[in-house]
Design a protein around this motif. Structure first.
Motif, PDB file in Angstrom:
ATOM      1  N   ALA A  62      42.540  55.621 -39.379  1.00 44.91           N
ATOM      2  CA  ALA A  62      42.668  54.896 -40.835  1.00 44.91           C
ATOM      3  C   ALA A  62      41.890  55.645 -41.850  1.00 44.91           C
ATOM      4  O   ALA A  62      42.146  55.744 -42.978  1.00 44.91           O
ATOM      5  N   ILE A  63      40.573  55.604 -41.300  1.00 42.71           N
ATOM      6  CA  ILE A  63      39.609  56.325 -42.360  1.00 42.71           C
ATOM      7  C   ILE A  63      40.101  57.780 -42.739  1.00 42.71           C
ATOM      8  O   ILE A  63      39.815  58.113 -43.777  1.00 42.71           O
ATOM      9  N   ARG A  64      40.233  58.427 -41.709  1.00 40.94           N
ATOM     10  CA  ARG A  64      40.922  59.704 -42.035  1.00 40.94           C
ATOM     11  C   ARG A  64      42.148  59.716 -43.211  1.00 40.94           C
ATOM     12  O   ARG A  64      42.334  60.565 -43.866  1.00 40.94           O
ATOM     13  N   ALA A  65      42.836  59.119 -42.670  1.00 36.59           N
ATOM     14  CA  ALA A  65      44.108  58.992 -43.553  1.00 36.59           C
ATOM     15  C   ALA A  65      43.586  58.565 -44.948  1.00 36.59           C
ATOM     16  O   ALA A  65      44.201  59.114 -45.913  1.00 36.59           O
ATOM     17  N   ARG A  66      42.758  57.541 -45.128  1.00 38.02           N
ATOM     18  CA  ARG A  66      42.290  57.256 -46.700  1.00 38.02           C
ATOM     19  C   ARG A  66      41.633  58.208 -47.168  1.00 38.02           C
ATOM     20  O   ARG A  66      41.536  58.440 -48.503  1.00 38.02           O
ATOM     21  N   ARG A  67      40.831  58.951 -46.470  1.00 37.46           N
ATOM     22  CA  ARG A  67      40.197  59.955 -47.217  1.00 37.46           C
ATOM     23  C   ARG A  67      41.297  61.435 -47.545  1.00 37.46           C
ATOM     24  O   ARG A  67      41.196  61.778 -48.746  1.00 37.46           O
ATOM     25  N   ARG A  68      41.974  61.403 -46.815  1.00 43.13           N
ATOM     26  CA  ARG A  68      42.994  62.374 -47.216  1.00 43.13           C
ATOM     27  C   ARG A  68      43.971  61.981 -48.553  1.00 43.13           C
ATOM     28  O   ARG A  68      44.064  62.757 -49.246  1.00 43.13           O
TER      29      ARG A  68
ATOM     30  N   TYR B 210      38.190  68.074 -56.011  1.00 38.27           N
ATOM     31  CA  TYR B 210      37.212  68.021 -54.892  1.00 38.27           C
ATOM     32  C   TYR B 210      38.171  67.843 -53.727  1.00 38.27           C
ATOM     33  O   TYR B 210      38.985  67.040 -53.608  1.00 38.27           O
ATOM     34  N   VAL B 211      37.674  68.340 -52.524  1.00 41.11           N
ATOM     35  CA  VAL B 211      38.210  68.248 -51.348  1.00 41.11           C
ATOM     36  C   VAL B 211      36.943  68.041 -50.140  1.00 41.11           C
ATOM     37  O   VAL B 211      36.026  68.594 -50.144  1.00 41.11           O
ATOM     38  N   ARG B 212      37.401  66.921 -49.677  1.00 39.44           N
ATOM     39  CA  ARG B 212      36.632  66.435 -48.493  1.00 39.44           C
ATOM     40  C   ARG B 212      37.104  66.435 -47.196  1.00 39.44           C
ATOM     41  O   ARG B 212      38.289  66.137 -47.075  1.00 39.44           O
ATOM     42  N   GLU B 213      36.575  67.142 -46.255  1.00 40.01           N
ATOM     43  CA  GLU B 213      37.136  67.464 -44.856  1.00 40.01           C
ATOM     44  C   GLU B 213      36.301  66.919 -44.027  1.00 40.01           C
ATOM     45  O   GLU B 213      35.162  67.236 -43.638  1.00 40.01           O
ATOM     46  N   THR B 214      36.684  65.696 -43.312  1.00 40.31           N
ATOM     47  CA  THR B 214      36.069  65.023 -42.262  1.00 40.31           C
ATOM     48  C   THR B 214      36.006  65.805 -41.054  1.00 40.31           C
ATOM     49  O   THR B 214      36.733  66.230 -40.342  1.00 40.31           O
ATOM     50  N   ALA B 215      34.820  65.569 -40.570  1.00 38.09           N
ATOM     51  CA  ALA B 215      34.227  66.354 -39.297  1.00 38.09           C
ATOM     52  C   ALA B 215      34.375  65.325 -38.200  1.00 38.09           C
ATOM     53  O   ALA B 215      34.843  65.340 -37.099  1.00 38.09           O
ATOM     54  N   SER B 216      33.767  64.160 -38.701  1.00 45.99           N
ATOM     55  CA  SER B 216      33.692  62.886 -37.532  1.00 45.99           C
ATOM     56  C   SER B 216      33.652  61.545 -38.204  1.00 45.99           C
ATOM     57  O   SER B 216      33.263  61.678 -39.379  1.00 45.99           O
ATOM     58  N   VAL B 217      34.001  60.546 -37.434  1.00 49.27           N
ATOM     59  CA  VAL B 217      34.016  59.393 -37.810  1.00 49.27           C
ATOM     60  C   VAL B 217      33.300  58.449 -36.588  1.00 49.27           C
ATOM     61  O   VAL B 217      34.028  58.685 -35.547  1.00 49.27           O
ATOM     62  N   GLU B 218      32.303  57.869 -36.912  1.00 50.26           N
ATOM     63  CA  GLU B 218      31.567  56.906 -35.997  1.00 50.26           C
ATOM     64  C   GLU B 218      31.570  55.485 -36.382  1.00 50.26           C
ATOM     65  O   GLU B 218      31.190  55.018 -37.565  1.00 50.26           O
ATOM     66  N   LEU B 219      32.219  54.473 -35.332  1.00 54.64           N
ATOM     67  CA  LEU B 219      32.188  53.144 -35.735  1.00 54.64           C
ATOM     68  C   LEU B 219      31.001  52.414 -35.193  1.00 54.64           C
ATOM     69  O   LEU B 219      30.510  52.907 -34.223  1.00 54.64           O
ATOM     70  N   ASP B 220      30.665  51.118 -35.912  1.00 56.19           N
ATOM     71  CA  ASP B 220      29.595  50.425 -35.414  1.00 56.19           C
ATOM     72  C   ASP B 220      30.062  49.455 -34.331  1.00 56.19           C
ATOM     73  O   ASP B 220      31.377  49.328 -34.007  1.00 56.19           O
ATOM     74  N   ALA B 221      29.259  48.919 -33.543  1.00 56.43           N
ATOM     75  CA  ALA B 221      29.772  48.178 -32.295  1.00 56.43           C
ATOM     76  C   ALA B 221      30.703  46.844 -32.629  1.00 56.43           C
ATOM     77  O   ALA B 221      31.708  46.916 -31.839  1.00 56.43           O
ATOM     78  N   ALA B 222      30.777  46.434 -33.876  1.00 53.59           N
ATOM     79  CA  ALA B 222      31.456  45.416 -34.435  1.00 53.59           C
ATOM     80  C   ALA B 222      32.911  45.931 -34.826  1.00 53.59           C
ATOM     81  O   ALA B 222      33.690  45.057 -35.119  1.00 53.59           O
TER      82      ALA B 222
ATOM     83  N   GLU C  54      31.347  58.356 -41.824  1.00 55.77           N
ATOM     84  CA  GLU C  54      32.094  59.533 -41.880  1.00 55.77           C
ATOM     85  C   GLU C  54      31.410  60.672 -42.299  1.00 55.77           C
ATOM     86  O   GLU C  54      30.448  60.650 -43.037  1.00 55.77           O
ATOM     87  N   GLN C  55      31.252  61.865 -41.626  1.00 53.61           N
ATOM     88  CA  GLN C  55      30.490  62.806 -41.871  1.00 53.61           C
ATOM     89  C   GLN C  55      31.406  64.171 -42.171  1.00 53.61           C
ATOM     90  O   GLN C  55      32.535  64.297 -41.254  1.00 53.61           O
ATOM     91  N   GLY C  56      31.123  64.950 -43.017  1.00 51.04           N
ATOM     92  CA  GLY C  56      32.019  66.080 -43.238  1.00 51.04           C
ATOM     93  C   GLY C  56      31.410  67.249 -44.210  1.00 51.04           C
ATOM     94  O   GLY C  56      30.291  67.225 -44.387  1.00 51.04           O
ATOM     95  N   ARG C  57      32.383  68.066 -44.531  1.00 48.11           N
ATOM     96  CA  ARG C  57      32.174  69.207 -45.458  1.00 48.11           C
ATOM     97  C   ARG C  57      33.055  68.888 -46.735  1.00 48.11           C
ATOM     98  O   ARG C  57      33.933  68.278 -46.768  1.00 48.11           O
TER      99      ARG C  57
END
Length: 125
Positions: free
Chosen positions: A7-13, A67-79, A85-88
């Protein structure tokens, strides 16, 4: 059900598409009202209205492309309510060298939707 990372990657796109189309007002729902954005030169923009205004100003410049943001990783908290989200990123302006670097975005889930709580952009080129 869509996985939070997807979902986060889709919203970034989608934000990338809206920026490429120069649709500043349509970016508003992607930001928490109290969003904090540190831009590539270290400047701080606070609040969704200020972020949208900054995009509007850049979109008014005929040399601005995108501007283009390319997601490299998404890490969720325990909850499962916040994510990193980290990327270039890169910025394209007509007649200027491409700028690029790395970014970190903090997303939080608000009434079932992921919104950006804060972003940090570092210009490296």
């Amino acid at each position: 059900m869509t996985a939070p990372e997807d979902a986060i990657r889709a919203r970034r796109r989608l934000t990338n598409k809206l920026i490429a189309a120069h649709e500043a007002a349509r970016l508003r729902p992607f930001f928490a009202p109290d969003v904090k954005l540190i831009v590539g030169d270290g400047g701080l923009i606070v609040g969704a209205d200020a972020v949208v205004d900054a995009f509007s100003g850049q979109f008014a410049d005929p040399a601005f492309v995108t501007y283009v943001r390319e997601t490299a990783s998404v890490e969720l908290d325990a909850a499962g309510q916040r994510a990193a989200e980290q990327g270039r990123w890169r910025a394209d302006w007509k007649g200027q060298p491409e700028m690029s670097g790395t970014y970190l975005a903090v997303w939080r889930k608000v009434t079932g939707q992921w919104v950006i709580e804060s972003e940090l952009y570092v210009t490296l080129t």
